[in-house]
Write a protein that holds these residues in place. Structure first.
Motif, PDB file in Angstrom:
ATOM      1  N   ALA A 102      71.898  20.302  29.370  1.00  0.00           N
ATOM      2  CA  ALA A 102      70.965  18.833  28.888  1.00  0.00           C
ATOM      3  C   ALA A 102      71.837  17.960  27.830  1.00  0.00           C
ATOM      4  CB  ALA A 102      69.820  18.433  28.522  1.00  0.00           C
ATOM      5  N   ALA A 103      72.385  18.611  26.999  1.00  0.00           N
ATOM      6  CA  ALA A 103      72.936  17.650  26.295  1.00  0.00           C
ATOM      7  C   ALA A 103      74.519  17.074  26.810  1.00  0.00           C
ATOM      8  CB  ALA A 103      73.553  18.344  25.067  1.00  0.00           C
ATOM      9  N   TYR A 104      74.494  17.867  28.139  1.00  0.00           N
ATOM     10  CA  TYR A 104      76.201  17.427  28.261  1.00  0.00           C
ATOM     11  C   TYR A 104      75.717  15.967  29.556  1.00  0.00           C
ATOM     12  CZ  TYR A 104      80.237  17.337  31.930  1.00  0.00           C
ATOM     13  OH  TYR A 104      81.103  17.092  32.542  1.00  0.00           O
ATOM     14  N   PHE A 105      74.735  16.043  29.904  1.00  0.00           N
ATOM     15  CA  PHE A 105      74.235  14.936  31.002  1.00  0.00           C
ATOM     16  C   PHE A 105      73.991  13.800  29.639  1.00  0.00           C
ATOM     17  CE2 PHE A 105      72.101  17.714  33.823  1.00  0.00           C
ATOM     18  CZ  PHE A 105      72.824  17.894  34.994  1.00  0.00           C
ATOM     19  N   ALA A 131      66.021  16.941  36.536  1.00  0.00           N
ATOM     20  CA  ALA A 131      65.366  15.832  36.708  1.00  0.00           C
ATOM     21  C   ALA A 131      65.641  14.966  34.949  1.00  0.00           C
ATOM     22  CB  ALA A 131      64.082  15.780  36.037  1.00  0.00           C
ATOM     23  N   ALA A 132      66.736  16.038  33.960  1.00  0.00           N
ATOM     24  CA  ALA A 132      66.935  15.098  32.634  1.00  0.00           C
ATOM     25  C   ALA A 132      68.194  14.697  33.421  1.00  0.00           C
ATOM     26  CB  ALA A 132      67.637  16.384  32.462  1.00  0.00           C
ATOM     27  N   ALA A 133      69.315  15.413  34.704  1.00  0.00           N
ATOM     28  CA  ALA A 133      70.381  14.547  35.558  1.00  0.00           C
ATOM     29  C   ALA A 133      69.812  13.716  35.523  1.00  0.00           C
ATOM     30  CB  ALA A 133      71.444  15.414  36.425  1.00  0.00           C
ATOM     31  N   VAL A 166      71.451  29.185  24.600  1.00  0.00           N
ATOM     32  CA  VAL A 166      72.635  27.981  24.517  1.00  0.00           C
ATOM     33  C   VAL A 166      73.248  26.833  25.896  1.00  0.00           C
ATOM     34  CG1 VAL A 166      75.191  27.677  23.746  1.00  0.00           C
ATOM     35  CG2 VAL A 166      73.451  29.342  22.295  1.00  0.00           C
ATOM     36  N   LEU A 167      73.046  27.907  27.313  1.00  0.00           N
ATOM     37  CA  LEU A 167      73.653  26.725  27.741  1.00  0.00           C
ATOM     38  C   LEU A 167      72.810  26.046  28.888  1.00  0.00           C
ATOM     39  CD1 LEU A 167      75.160  29.671  30.033  1.00  0.00           C
ATOM     40  CD2 LEU A 167      76.517  27.641  28.816  1.00  0.00           C
ATOM     41  N   ILE A 168      71.571  26.311  28.293  1.00  0.00           N
ATOM     42  CA  ILE A 168      70.266  24.847  29.220  1.00  0.00           C
ATOM     43  C   ILE A 168      70.826  24.117  28.527  1.00  0.00           C
ATOM     44  CG2 ILE A 168      67.830  25.287  29.940  1.00  0.00           C
ATOM     45  CD1 ILE A 168      68.537  27.949  30.847  1.00  0.00           C
ATOM     46  N   PRO A 169      69.454  24.171  26.568  1.00  0.00           N
ATOM     47  CA  PRO A 169      70.329  22.841  25.895  1.00  0.00           C
ATOM     48  C   PRO A 169      71.502  21.712  25.817  1.00  0.00           C
ATOM     49  CG  PRO A 169      69.229  25.261  25.160  1.00  0.00           C
ATOM     50  CD  PRO A 169      69.750  25.383  26.202  1.00  0.00           C
TER      51      PRO A 169
END
Lengths: 191, 317
Positions: free
Chosen positions: A45-48, B23-25, A39-42
């Motif tokens: 990415a969604a947070y960025f 990398a996404a950051a 949950v936390l890893i995706p």
């Protein structure tokens, strides 16, 4: 059953045996850890993405709500599947199924490398890669949930799929019934 | 399979995932910058459909339609949106109320004052009040068969006295002044009242002529010559200088992009786009001229608004 990293490997690459062992040993704490990773890893990415595309004010709250909703869905989903499995004659434990389903969402971590790969591609190709990759990951997770039901209750594949589909079919039937009722009740007003 | 191998594979996966996260950051803000380069130059499309009437029009659960308040709000949104560099006003209107047309026209001028060009694309018809809006923009595109023109103003009046007499209806009013019930359909208009209304119409006509003269850079005398209330086809209007170009909405979009200095095909931003939900829960009735007149007949409107509207348009055009 080895330590945590070995369980993760087995879930990804030899899921049938792994899910049987998880259901038998019920490592709820480790399942919680695996589920949090998925949950936390995706969510990271969604947070960025949210921060960058103008939803910065709400991104923290949105991510928190999403994580809480996923945890609640894990708990409720496992409970519903356990009930349905018992209707179909399953003899596995609720904790065993709960733990196995917690591990079943692990492929969600691959959303991040998939999204990064898509970002590097041209727009058209990126959409195709994201859609195809997302579909593969969804099918992978669903198949792991089926394997988790099999492992927890000793069902064959067809029966495990039926356990997974029954709540969805019931929800669809209820939605159709509600739509028909609402349509019948309000159609004269709309006309 | 060895435990060491399994751990190594999982650690490798973890490294790939966390490197991707890092990398996404970095990539996502870069993507935003790349997109904003491409999408930072939009042409907004705002639709003016149907009779131009002030106010909110018909309100629905998910929006409103038919009144000019919505158009004015969209003009403000286009003005405030930094990514919008030009606006295309797609007019498909026979006109409507003169004050409502004037109000929208004033807002268009304010939008142009910010440096964003406004270009009009005329649809089937952009006459009278619809032309009022077009006249204040930077450039006007019309189809050769578009009906436009009808520059003029009238205040409608109907005398129902004879009908009331036939059906035995007698209506009386206690007035605070002699002209309080001016334009009342229950009695003939007096010569004095006719002169009052005529002066109003003349003044409004003068305002309309001034708007066209200023917007089209024409002599007011020349505008008065063209503005006898007649309608023109798009081709005729082009010859007379009331329209700049003959072309479609997409020609207008290209023209707006060129005026704004947008290179290549511009990104479009449509305002007032109807979603399936707004079709279901939005306003159910279109605001029609017949409905407006019906409301006047039933005296729901306190005073007849001066109309910048052709008396009658052909059934088909």
């Amino acid at each position: 059953m080895g330590p945590f990293l070995e369980i993760l490997y087995d879930v990804l690459f030899s899921p049938a045996a792994a899910m049987r062992q998880i259901a038998a040993r019920q490592p709820v704490g480790q399942a919680f850890g695996a589920f949090l990773l998925s949950v936390l890893i995706p969510a990271g990415a969604a947070y960025f993405v949210l921060q960058t595309f103008g939803a910065g004010k709400f991104s923290g709250a949105a991510i928190f709500v999403a994580i809480a909703a996923r945890l609640a869905a894990w708990f409720v989903g496992a409970a519903i599947l356990q009930l349905v499995a018992e209707f179909y004659g399953g003899r596995g434990t609720a904790l065993g199924l709960f733990a196995a389903i917690g591990f079943a969402h692990l492929p969600a971590i691959f959303v991040v490398p998939l999204a990064v790969a898509a970002l590097l591609l041209p727009a058209g190709a990126a959409a195709i890669v994201l859609a195809a990759g997302g579909l593969v990951l969804l099918l992978w997770i669903l198949s792991l949930v089926v394997v988790a039901i099999q492992g927890a209750h000793g069902f064959g594949a067809a029966k495990a799929v039926l356990v997974l589909l029954t709540p969805l079919l019931a929800a669809a039937a209820v939605a159709v019934a509600v739509a028909v009722f609402v349509g019948t009740a309000f159609w004269p007003l709309l006309g | 399979m060895g435990a060491l191998f399994k751990r190594s594979v999982v650690i490798l996966i973890a490294v790939v995932v966390f490197v991707s996260l890092a990398a996404a950051a970095f990539l996502v803000p870069g993507l935003k910058a790349r997109r904003s380069d491409g999408e930072g130059s939009k042409v907004a499309i705002i639709y003016v459909d149907g009779v131009i009437v002030g106010g909110r029009g018909q309100a629905g659960l998910l929006g409103e339609s038919g009144g000019t308040d919505a158009v004015i709000r969209q003009l403000h949104q286009a003005r405030d949106d930094k990514t919008v560099k030009a606006v295309v006003l797609r007019i498909n209107s026979p006109g409507g109320s003169a004050p409502a047309s004037q109000e929208v026209g004033t807002e268009i001028k304010k939008l142009r004052a910010t440096g964003k060009p406004v270009v009009v694309s005329m649809g089937d018809v952009a006459a009278s009040g619809g032309y009022w809006l077009a006249a204040v923009t930077d450039r006007i595109y019309a189809n050769p068969a578009t009906l436009t023109g009808s520059i003029g103003v009238y205040i409608p009046y109907t005398n129902w006295q004879e009908l009331y007499r036939k059906i035995g209806l007698q209506s009386e009013k206690i007035k605070s002044g002699p002209h309080k019930d001016i334009l009342s359909p229950e009695r003939p208009m007096t010569a004095e009242e006719r002169a009052i209304i005529q002066r109003m119409v003349d003044e409004l006509y003068g305002q309309f002529v001034a708007v066209v003269a200023e917007g089209r850079k024409m002599e007011p005398a020349k505008v008065r010559q063209l503005a006898d209330g007649r309608i023109y086809t798009g081709s005729q209007a082009k010859e007379l200088g009331l329209v700049d170009e003959l072309g479609t909405m997409y020609d207008a979009i290209d023209g707006a992009a060129a005026l704004a200095g947008i290179a290549g095909k511009p990104a479009l931003k449509e305002y007032g786009k109807l979603s399936p939900w707004s079709l279901l829960f939005g306003p159910q009735d279109e605001f029609s001229l017949e409905r407006l007149f019906f409301r006047q007949m039933r005296q729901e409107l306190p005073l007849t608004a001066p109309l910048a509207l052709p008396e009658k348009l052909p059934e088909k055009w």
